[in-house]
Scaffold this active site. Structure first.
Site, PDB file in Angstrom:
ATOM      1  N   CYS A   9      64.497  12.192 -16.606  1.00  0.00           N
ATOM      2  CA  CYS A   9      63.644  11.667 -15.538  1.00  0.00           C
ATOM      3  C   CYS A   9      62.195  11.983 -15.890  1.00  0.00           C
ATOM      4  O   CYS A   9      61.879  12.249 -17.052  1.00  0.00           O
ATOM      5  CB  CYS A   9      64.048  12.213 -14.166  1.00  0.00           C
ATOM      6  SG  CYS A   9      63.719  13.968 -13.896  1.00  0.00           S
ATOM      7  N   ASN A  12      61.835  16.474 -14.897  1.00  0.00           N
ATOM      8  CA  ASN A  12      63.017  17.297 -15.154  1.00  0.00           C
ATOM      9  C   ASN A  12      63.162  18.436 -14.144  1.00  0.00           C
ATOM     10  O   ASN A  12      63.591  19.524 -14.481  1.00  0.00           O
ATOM     11  CB  ASN A  12      63.005  17.821 -16.593  1.00  0.00           C
ATOM     12  CG  ASN A  12      64.331  18.411 -17.060  1.00  0.00           C
ATOM     13  OD1 ASN A  12      64.343  19.320 -17.869  1.00  0.00           O
ATOM     14  ND2 ASN A  12      65.447  17.905 -16.575  1.00  0.00           N
ATOM     15  N   CYS A  14      64.102  17.314 -10.588  1.00  0.00           N
ATOM     16  CA  CYS A  14      64.905  16.763  -9.478  1.00  0.00           C
ATOM     17  C   CYS A  14      66.064  15.911  -9.981  1.00  0.00           C
ATOM     18  O   CYS A  14      67.213  16.343  -9.974  1.00  0.00           O
ATOM     19  CB  CYS A  14      64.031  15.925  -8.530  1.00  0.00           C
ATOM     20  SG  CYS A  14      62.965  16.891  -7.447  1.00  0.00           S
ATOM     21  N   ARG A  15      65.766  14.686 -10.403  1.00  0.00           N
ATOM     22  CA  ARG A  15      66.828  13.725 -10.699  1.00  0.00           C
ATOM     23  C   ARG A  15      67.668  14.082 -11.913  1.00  0.00           C
ATOM     24  O   ARG A  15      68.907  14.091 -11.842  1.00  0.00           O
ATOM     25  CB  ARG A  15      66.242  12.324 -10.871  1.00  0.00           C
ATOM     26  CG  ARG A  15      65.605  11.799  -9.611  1.00  0.00           C
ATOM     27  CD  ARG A  15      64.905  10.476  -9.840  1.00  0.00           C
ATOM     28  NE  ARG A  15      63.710  10.684 -10.665  1.00  0.00           N
ATOM     29  CZ  ARG A  15      62.973   9.699 -11.169  1.00  0.00           C
ATOM     30  NH1 ARG A  15      63.321   8.436 -10.958  1.00  0.00           N
ATOM     31  NH2 ARG A  15      61.895   9.962 -11.885  1.00  0.00           N
ATOM     32  N   SER A  16      67.034  14.357 -13.047  1.00  0.00           N
ATOM     33  CA  SER A  16      67.845  14.609 -14.249  1.00  0.00           C
ATOM     34  C   SER A  16      68.619  15.923 -14.182  1.00  0.00           C
ATOM     35  O   SER A  16      69.783  15.954 -14.596  1.00  0.00           O
ATOM     36  CB  SER A  16      67.014  14.493 -15.534  1.00  0.00           C
ATOM     37  OG  SER A  16      65.914  15.352 -15.536  1.00  0.00           O
ATOM     38  N   ASP A 120      62.903   8.851  -6.813  1.00  0.00           N
ATOM     39  CA  ASP A 120      62.494  10.237  -7.042  1.00  0.00           C
ATOM     40  C   ASP A 120      62.371  10.972  -5.715  1.00  0.00           C
ATOM     41  O   ASP A 120      61.441  10.740  -4.946  1.00  0.00           O
ATOM     42  CB  ASP A 120      61.161  10.271  -7.788  1.00  0.00           C
ATOM     43  CG  ASP A 120      60.830  11.653  -8.315  1.00  0.00           C
ATOM     44  OD1 ASP A 120      61.396  12.641  -7.801  1.00  0.00           O
ATOM     45  OD2 ASP A 120      59.996  11.741  -9.228  1.00  0.00           O
TER      46      ASP A 120
END
Length: 145
Positions: A9, A12, A14-16, A120
């Site tokens: 993301c 690095n 939150c999402r990934s 995000d």
């Protein structure tokens, strides 16, 4: 041979890392990592509200630390998964000549959601909505292997 998957993301945090944590819960035999296209958060743990939301669902992200995506990841991983088009474009800009490592969107593995990217939650604040999407896509990814 162990499959190696990298989730990417922007920062690095939150999402990934959430995608990595969810996926390793579903497929512990697959080698996973996560990275960001930007380097602002290198060495930091996942964002607190994302860690809390994931923990509530049984996904422990506490051991993860942010790192930046680099060209060597095309060699180190069998599949690279981006969270949105901007991430995919940043990843592709670093692709070494001759690399055939596939780069896919996480949402490619959850077509029934109708989503084309993972929003995000650092900005939207919808950590649970993002985790719903990540969990659906992670199951689709696991089932595709």
């Amino acid at each position: 041979m162990t499959t190696r998957i990298l989730f990417v993301c922007l920062g690095n945090i939150c999402r990934s890392p959430a995608a990595e944590g969810v996926f390793r819960s579903l497929a512990p035999d697959v080698e996973t990592d996560s990275a960001g296209t930007g380097g602002w958060h290198i060495g930091e743990p996942p964002y607190g509200p994302m860690q809390s939301a994931a923990q509530t669902r049984g996904h422990d992200l506490s051991d993860l630390r942010a790192r930046q995506f680099h060209a060597g990841d095309f060699t180190a991983f069998d599949l690279i998964i981006g969270m949105d088009d901007a991430n995919i474009e940043a990843i592709e800009r670093l692709r070494p000549a001759g690399s055939a490592t596939p780069v896919k969107r996480l949402t490619d593995y959850a077509p029934a959601t109708g989503m084309t990217h993972v929003p995000d939650p650092y900005y939207t604040r919808d950590f649970n909505g993002v985790l719903d999407l990540i969990e659906a896509a992670a199951k689709g990814l696991r089932d595709s292997l």
